[in-house]
Design a protein around this motif. Structure first.
Motif, mmCIF file in Angstrom:
data_model
loop_
_atom_site.group_PDB
_atom_site.id
_atom_site.type_symbol
_atom_site.label_atom_id
_atom_site.label_comp_id
_atom_site.label_asym_id
_atom_site.label_seq_id
_atom_site.Cartn_x
_atom_site.Cartn_y
_atom_site.Cartn_z
ATOM 1 N N VAL A 1 41.171 30.927 127.680
ATOM 2 C CA VAL A 1 41.780 30.234 126.543
ATOM 3 C C VAL A 1 43.179 29.761 126.904
ATOM 4 N N VAL B 1 45.922 26.681 121.441
ATOM 5 C CA VAL B 1 45.050 26.628 120.269
ATOM 6 C C VAL B 1 45.652 25.642 119.275
ATOM 7 N N VAL C 1 44.206 34.728 119.888
ATOM 8 C CA VAL C 1 42.744 34.681 119.942
ATOM 9 C C VAL C 1 42.191 36.059 120.298
ATOM 10 N N GLY D 1 35.132 30.322 114.175
ATOM 11 C CA GLY D 1 36.388 31.062 114.217
ATOM 12 C C GLY D 1 37.021 31.200 112.857
ATOM 13 N N ALA E 1 43.374 34.648 115.154
ATOM 14 C CA ALA E 1 42.295 33.709 115.472
ATOM 15 C C ALA E 1 41.092 34.444 116.062
ATOM 16 N N VAL F 1 37.435 34.664 117.141
ATOM 17 C CA VAL F 1 36.497 33.595 117.508
ATOM 18 C C VAL F 1 35.235 34.221 118.084
#
Length: 240
Positions: free
Chosen positions: A25, A28, A56, A104, A133, A135
């Motif tokens: 990741v 975002v 995340v 998410g 977040a 997900v």
């Protein structure tokens, strides 16, 4: 050997459906108001804001109730995982840059967001906290294609709070990628959280959240008990 002044934090990543590999990741990007709401707010250009990659987390088990809020709210969203970057991406070529999709939660300290809006201040305090977040595992495009239709929904303790459909989005995934890439160069690993339907509401400790995007991913998490406020925050609150 890299000459860092301290050991870097681990690379945030998400599982991939049907694979032992993980999706690294990067940044975002989030979109505000990408579904019709009954308050009649007119369609405007997409509003983008950001969360750090460190926000995340995998969407299972418990999620923390964040500090400094009395209005901790849920927002279920389709998440787009970018696999190849670029700037000024034409809308007709945008989907070629997508590696996969997920479901998410854009968790929000709504009271802090409301205060920031009223004061004309940034939203980071409301949106960018730890664990904001969750997900699901990412569905590769090569396996599932690009979702064009299907429900986006969320229940709390078995009661439905949010439901809309991908085909009701004001801005398509291709449009979002094209418009975002006109302002910043997208990079592999970037996530785009594409906005939430109406029905956003507050969560309480112990609440069970069941949510998903049909054909993409499903989430089930429980809100953990609230942690005691820090002594520093208690002193500030009493002073105010």
């Amino acid at each position: 050997m890299n000459d860092f002044v301290f050991t870097p934090a681990p690379q945030p990543s998400l599982p991939v459906v049907g694979s032992q590999q993980r999706f690294p990741v990067g940044r975002v990007f989030c979109v505000g108001r990408n579904y019709p709401w009954s308050d009649g707010q007119p369609r405007t250009a997409p509003l983008f804001f950001m969360k750090p990659a460190s926000a995340v987390i995998e969407a299972h088990g418990e999620i923390a109730y964040p500090p400094h809020t009395e209005e901790f709210c849920h927002e279920i969203e389709l998440v787009v995982a970018i696999g190849s970057g670029g700037a000024d991406i034409p809308e007709g070529q945008a989907l070629a840059h997508v590696w996969g999709y997920a479901a998410g939660l854009d968790l929000t300290r709504r009271d802090l967001q409301r205060a920031a809006k009223q004061a004309g201040l940034p939203w980071e305090g409301a949106k960018a906290f730890d664990g904001s977040a969750p997900v699901s595992a990412i569905q590769p495009v090569g396996d599932q294609g690009h979702p064009q239709r299907g429900a986006v929904w969320l229940q709390v303790n078995g009661t439905e709070r949010q439901r809309s459909y991908l085909q009701s989005q004001l801005w398509s995934v291709a449009q979002l990628i094209s418009q975002l890439s006109a302002t910043i160069t997208l990079l592999p690993g970037d996530l785009i959280m594409t906005g939430t339907p109406e029905g956003v509401a507050a969560l309480q400790p112990g609440d069970l959240i069941s949510a998903g995007v049909d054909g993409v991913g499903q989430i089930e998490v429980r809100v953990a008990p609230r942690a005691a406020p820090t002594e520093h925050f208690q002193r500030e609150t009493q002073h105010d």
